[in-house]
Design an enzyme around this catalytic site. Structure first.
Site, PDB file in Angstrom:
ATOM      1  N   ASP A 185      -4.645  -6.116  -0.949  1.00  0.00           N
ATOM      2  CA  ASP A 185      -4.247  -5.647   0.376  1.00  0.00           C
ATOM      3  C   ASP A 185      -5.505  -5.314   1.165  1.00  0.00           C
ATOM      4  O   ASP A 185      -6.312  -4.486   0.735  1.00  0.00           O
ATOM      5  CB  ASP A 185      -3.349  -4.412   0.268  1.00  0.00           C
ATOM      6  N   GLU A 269      -2.796 -11.554   1.768  1.00  0.00           N
ATOM      7  CA  GLU A 269      -1.933 -11.658   2.944  1.00  0.00           C
ATOM      8  C   GLU A 269      -2.451 -12.757   3.874  1.00  0.00           C
ATOM      9  O   GLU A 269      -3.660 -12.899   4.052  1.00  0.00           O
ATOM     10  CB  GLU A 269      -1.899 -10.335   3.700  1.00  0.00           C
ATOM     11  N   CYS A 322       9.475  -0.611  -0.599  1.00  0.00           N
ATOM     12  CA  CYS A 322       9.327   0.096  -1.875  1.00  0.00           C
ATOM     13  C   CYS A 322       9.199  -0.931  -2.988  1.00  0.00           C
ATOM     14  O   CYS A 322      10.077  -1.794  -3.162  1.00  0.00           O
ATOM     15  CB  CYS A 322      10.525   1.006  -2.111  1.00  0.00           C
ATOM     16  N   CYS A 325      12.397  -0.258  -5.717  1.00  0.00           N
ATOM     17  CA  CYS A 325      13.792  -0.602  -5.433  1.00  0.00           C
ATOM     18  C   CYS A 325      13.943  -1.656  -4.347  1.00  0.00           C
ATOM     19  O   CYS A 325      15.035  -2.188  -4.141  1.00  0.00           O
ATOM     20  CB  CYS A 325      14.573   0.659  -5.041  1.00  0.00           C
ATOM     21  N   CYS A 341       9.793   7.104  -1.185  1.00  0.00           N
ATOM     22  CA  CYS A 341      10.942   6.253  -0.878  1.00  0.00           C
ATOM     23  C   CYS A 341      12.199   7.107  -0.760  1.00  0.00           C
ATOM     24  O   CYS A 341      12.545   7.844  -1.707  1.00  0.00           O
ATOM     25  CB  CYS A 341      11.120   5.193  -1.970  1.00  0.00           C
ATOM     26  N   CYS A 344      14.890   5.780  -3.839  1.00  0.00           N
ATOM     27  CA  CYS A 344      14.687   6.039  -5.267  1.00  0.00           C
ATOM     28  C   CYS A 344      13.792   7.244  -5.536  1.00  0.00           C
ATOM     29  O   CYS A 344      13.641   7.661  -6.687  1.00  0.00           O
ATOM     30  CB  CYS A 344      14.116   4.812  -5.962  1.00  0.00           C
ATOM     31  N   ASP A 351      -1.438   1.823   0.368  1.00  0.00           N
ATOM     32  CA  ASP A 351      -2.200   0.596   0.134  1.00  0.00           C
ATOM     33  C   ASP A 351      -1.912  -0.003  -1.243  1.00  0.00           C
ATOM     34  O   ASP A 351      -1.792  -1.225  -1.390  1.00  0.00           O
ATOM     35  CB  ASP A 351      -3.696   0.864   0.291  1.00  0.00           C
TER      36      ASP A 351
END
Length: 366
Positions: A185, A269, A322, A325, A341, A344, A351
């Site tokens: 990332d 990315e 997330c 989940c 989250c 969950c 990051d």
């Protein structure tokens, strides 16, 4: 595998004059050929080729106004016409925009020599129209038995001279296979964050030199245009920019080599850096991070060493999803670095979570 080795060299006054004249002729031929090809299409809808532009060059050399083109080697002039043909081919294939004219002050000053235009003997390089070899600083050895096929001479804005030798490099071989895969990332606080949890600090090379750069630019603005003092001040500014670029490139080379050597597959990315730079508040920091340059290094080194680079869809919400989940937190803002989250209850470093999501998305695409 062909690989270019770049070295700095220090030309004599005679060589400097000859090379500067060559750069000017290369730029002139490129611009004239571009103008002629553009005019041929605008007037007659006629698509011209390299062969026709080469014939134009022969005609130009016979005129009194352009007879000075005969004073430099003909090979760099022919090579610039080939580069123009490649630029048009990229435009026709919709891989690039229409070729632009070269500028004396803004465009890169360079000339390309093929085998017939230089002599490589006993580790010394002599270009056409020159009697003495170039004083090259061999900062690293060429591969044993290397015989350059192409030599490119260039001068940067700081007045430094470089020569790049394209050779067959037998040392570039695929690395042993590895089972390791990693998601990467890109960011500003941390230059990259890995799915393993490791973070690489952003060195912010431009910020370190910002004060010196501001002083040099203010000094440049006070100088009279066209004066010798302004030329000296411009070189000082260019040297600071060159120092920043050199440090940034060195850091990115070390980082990209580490990622390629340690991992069989690297997930990144597919960022649209050009669009991101429209954010005027972060444009300077984003440019200094040089995400596009890092991606280019990863891709060509992966091709060298038998690795794989996978680019994940740029619209994938890796930071807001997330990784446990799969729920997307639409209320997450840019300044939040740690979040929990709501579905969950898992707490994430933003990051690291994004890197894990990029890894999962890349594995799904593989």
């Amino acid at each position: 595998m062909k690989r270019a080795y770049k070295y700095r060299f220090y030309p004599s006054p005679e060589q400097t004059e000859q090379l500067n004249r060559t750069f000017g002729c290369v730029r002139l031929v490129y611009n004239r050929a571009l103008a002629a090809r553009t005019r041929a299409w605008a007037n007659d809808r006629q698509r011209t080729s390299y062969v026709q532009s080469s014939a134009w060059l022969t005609e130009w050399k016979r005129t009194d106004d352009l007879a000075f083109l005969n004073e430099v080697s003909s090979v760099p002039l022919q090579q610039t016409l080939r580069h123009l043909q490649s630029a048009f081919a990229a435009f026709w294939d919709k891989r690039a925009r229409y070729p632009r004219f070269k500028s004396k002050r803004k465009s890169r000053a360079s000339a390309e020599y093929t085998r017939s235009a230089f002599r490589w003997r006993d580790g010394q390089l002599t270009l056409a129209k020159m009697h003495a070899p170039l004083a090259v600083v061999w900062s690293r050895p060429l591969p044993e038995g290397a015989n350059p096929s192409t030599v490119t001479v260039s001068r940067d804005t700081a007045g430094r001279w470089f020569v790049s030798l394209l050779v067959e490099d037998p040392t570039v071989v695929p690395l042993p296979p590895s089972s390791s895969v990693v998601g990467v990332d890109a960011g500003l606080t941390s230059l990259v964050t890995l799915s393993t949890g490791d973070k690489v600090t952003n060195p912010r090379h431009e910020r370190v030199e910002r004060r010196k750069l501001a002083i040099a630019q203010r000094d440049l603005s006070r100088k009279e245009k066209g004066s010798a003092n302004r030329a000296k001040a411009r070189v000082k500014v260019a040297r600071i920019h060159a120092r920043i670029a050199d440090r940034r490139r060195d850091h990115l080379h070390k980082l990209s080599t580490r990622l390629i050597r340690e991992n069989q597959t690297v997930m990144i990315e597919d960022l649209s850096v050009r669009n991101i730079l429209r954010n005027h508040r972060l444009a300077r920091a984003i440019s200094d991070a040089a995400w596009s340059e890092l991606r280019n290094m990863l891709e060509y080194k992966a091709a060298w060493y038998g690795r794989t680079v996978i680019a994940v869809d740029r619209f994938y919400p890796s930071s807001k999803t997330c990784s446990a989940c799969g729920r997307i937190n639409t209320k997450l803002t840019l300044g939040v670095r740690v979040w929990t989250c709501p579905s969950c209850g898992t707490t994430y470093d933003r990051d690291v979570n994004a890197a894990n999501n990029i890894l999962a998305a890349g594995l799904a695409e593989r």
